[in-house]
Scaffold this motif. Structure first.
Motif, short mmCIF file in Angstrom:
data_model
loop_
_atom_site.label_atom_id
_atom_site.label_comp_id
_atom_site.label_asym_id
_atom_site.label_seq_id
_atom_site.Cartn_x
_atom_site.Cartn_y
_atom_site.Cartn_z
N ARG A 123 0.96 -1.12 -0.12
CA ARG A 123 0.13 0.03 -0.09
C ARG A 123 1.03 1.24 -0.04
O ARG A 123 0.51 2.23 -0.68
CB ARG A 123 -1.04 -0.03 1.09
N ARG A 124 1.95 1.30 0.81
CA ARG A 124 2.83 2.56 0.95
C ARG A 124 3.47 2.71 -0.47
O ARG A 124 3.80 3.72 -0.68
CB ARG A 124 3.76 2.07 2.12
N ARG B 171 6.13 0.99 -13.30
CA ARG B 171 5.42 0.03 -12.29
C ARG B 171 5.53 -1.46 -12.57
O ARG B 171 5.89 -2.14 -11.83
CB ARG B 171 3.90 0.53 -12.12
N HIS B 172 5.39 -1.84 -13.83
CA HIS B 172 5.64 -3.09 -14.27
C HIS B 172 6.93 -3.60 -14.12
O HIS B 172 7.55 -4.49 -13.94
CB HIS B 172 5.08 -3.24 -15.92
N ARG C 279 2.87 -9.78 -6.69
CA ARG C 279 2.12 -8.77 -5.89
C ARG C 279 2.37 -7.41 -5.71
O ARG C 279 1.51 -6.59 -5.77
CB ARG C 279 2.17 -9.36 -4.45
N PHE C 280 3.51 -7.13 -6.27
CA PHE C 280 3.93 -5.82 -6.28
C PHE C 280 3.22 -5.12 -7.48
O PHE C 280 2.93 -3.89 -7.40
CB PHE C 280 5.60 -5.42 -6.33
N THR D 186 -0.54 -1.40 -10.01
CA THR D 186 -1.42 -1.16 -11.30
C THR D 186 -2.83 -1.45 -10.97
O THR D 186 -3.66 -1.00 -12.04
CB THR D 186 -0.87 -2.00 -12.35
N GLY D 187 -3.11 -1.94 -10.02
CA GLY D 187 -4.63 -2.32 -9.68
C GLY D 187 -5.22 -1.03 -9.37
O GLY D 187 -4.80 -0.18 -9.27
N ARG D 188 -6.71 -1.04 -9.90
CA ARG D 188 -7.34 0.16 -9.73
C ARG D 188 -8.37 -0.07 -8.62
O ARG D 188 -8.83 -1.14 -8.07
CB ARG D 188 -8.52 0.31 -11.11
#
Length: 287
Positions: free
Chosen positions: A209-210, A225-226, A279-280, A285-287
């Protein structure tokens, strides 16, 4: 960018103003540099091989209007580098509870983005930074695209009223990339490390989250991010070899950190990043 008239960094001599405070206050030792003190409204640091390159960089940041870095004033009668003191609070060796603030975390990312914007265009031609050790056969993940801080730890961020306002200790500054510097910063602030190496009192924090908060506040691209897990794994491998080399060749604080087990911590971080790669990416990238 404005251009201030000032002597070259190598010729700049600091002369205290009449009546200037001369009280000496020790400053908490960094990982590598020792002997740093505060004298009145200034910081005095031992002169080092990279000092003139750092001084020129700080001049550039001043001209660019970046207010979150100290100013280089010259060298004093003892040969020490003299910098302006940035008032505020910095974290201790084990970051205090207030460092866990998500608002502070986002402000660190925004401050770093402003630093990178201000750094654009700076070329350390007159005083190049000493080259970093690259192990034989290793491919450095940090081409020389932008001069960066490269050590934005909680201990090197100046905080006022819960927000990051300044950066100190530019000893490790040098050419790299904005992504390298921002990843390195996130590694310290999420933090990205094996839970076995976590700070006491930070157990309830969610590093995924952080990391997302940091990435959004800084403005990482989708491609960055990827790329983070693979980049982080490669960076950990390079960091291990550099730390080992510095401990053996340079000694001092490098040898102390190596003796305290930093090599094992770096290897565990790389393994943890690899084990949690998917998981990272999902977190970023998840909305």
């Amino acid at each position: 960018m404005s251009t201030r008239h000032r002597p070259p960094v190598e010729a700049r001599v600091y002369v205290p103003a009449p009546g200037e405070a001369s009280d000496v206050e020790p400053v908490p030792a960094g990982d590598v540099t020792e002997g740093v003190v505060r004298v009145g409204g200034t910081i005095r640091r031992p002169h080092q091989p990279q000092s003139l390159a750092v001084a020129a960089y700080l001049d550039w940041l001043e001209d660019a209007g970046f207010e979150g870095a100290p100013r280089f004033l010259g060298r004093d009668a003892e040969g020490r580098d003299v910098l302006t003191f940035l008032a505020g609070e910095c974290a201790g060796p084990v970051p205090e509870a207030w460092v866990q603030s998500e608002e502070l975390l986002a402000s660190v990312a925004r401050l770093l983005r402003r630093l990178h914007t201000a750094s654009a265009g700076f070329v350390p031609a007159a005083h190049p930074f000493p080259p970093r050790y690259t192990p034989p056969g290793a491919v450095s993940p940090e081409p020389a695209e932008l001069v960066c801080h490269l050590d934005v730890t909680p201990q090197n961020v100046v905080v006022r009223e819960g927000l990051a306002v300044g950066l100190v200790d530019f000893d490790l500054a040098g050419p790299a990339t904005a992504f390298k510097d921002s990843f390195n910063t996130a590694s310290h602030w999420a933090p990205l490390r094996d839970p076995a190496d976590g700070w006491p009192g930070w157990e309830a924090n969610d590093p995924f989250r952080r990391l997302r908060i940091f990435a959004d506040a800084y403005g990482w691209t989708d491609a960055e991010r990827h790329a983070l897990p693979a980049f982080g794994i490669e960076a950990a491998a390079l960091s291990y070899r550099r730390m080992e080399h510095n401990a053996r060749v340079l000694g001092g604080g490098w040898a102390r950190m190596w003796g305290e087990g930093v090599g094992g911590m770096i290897r565990r971080r790389g393994a943890w990043l690899e084990a949690n790669a998917d998981r990272f990416v999902d977190a970023l990238t998840g909305r």
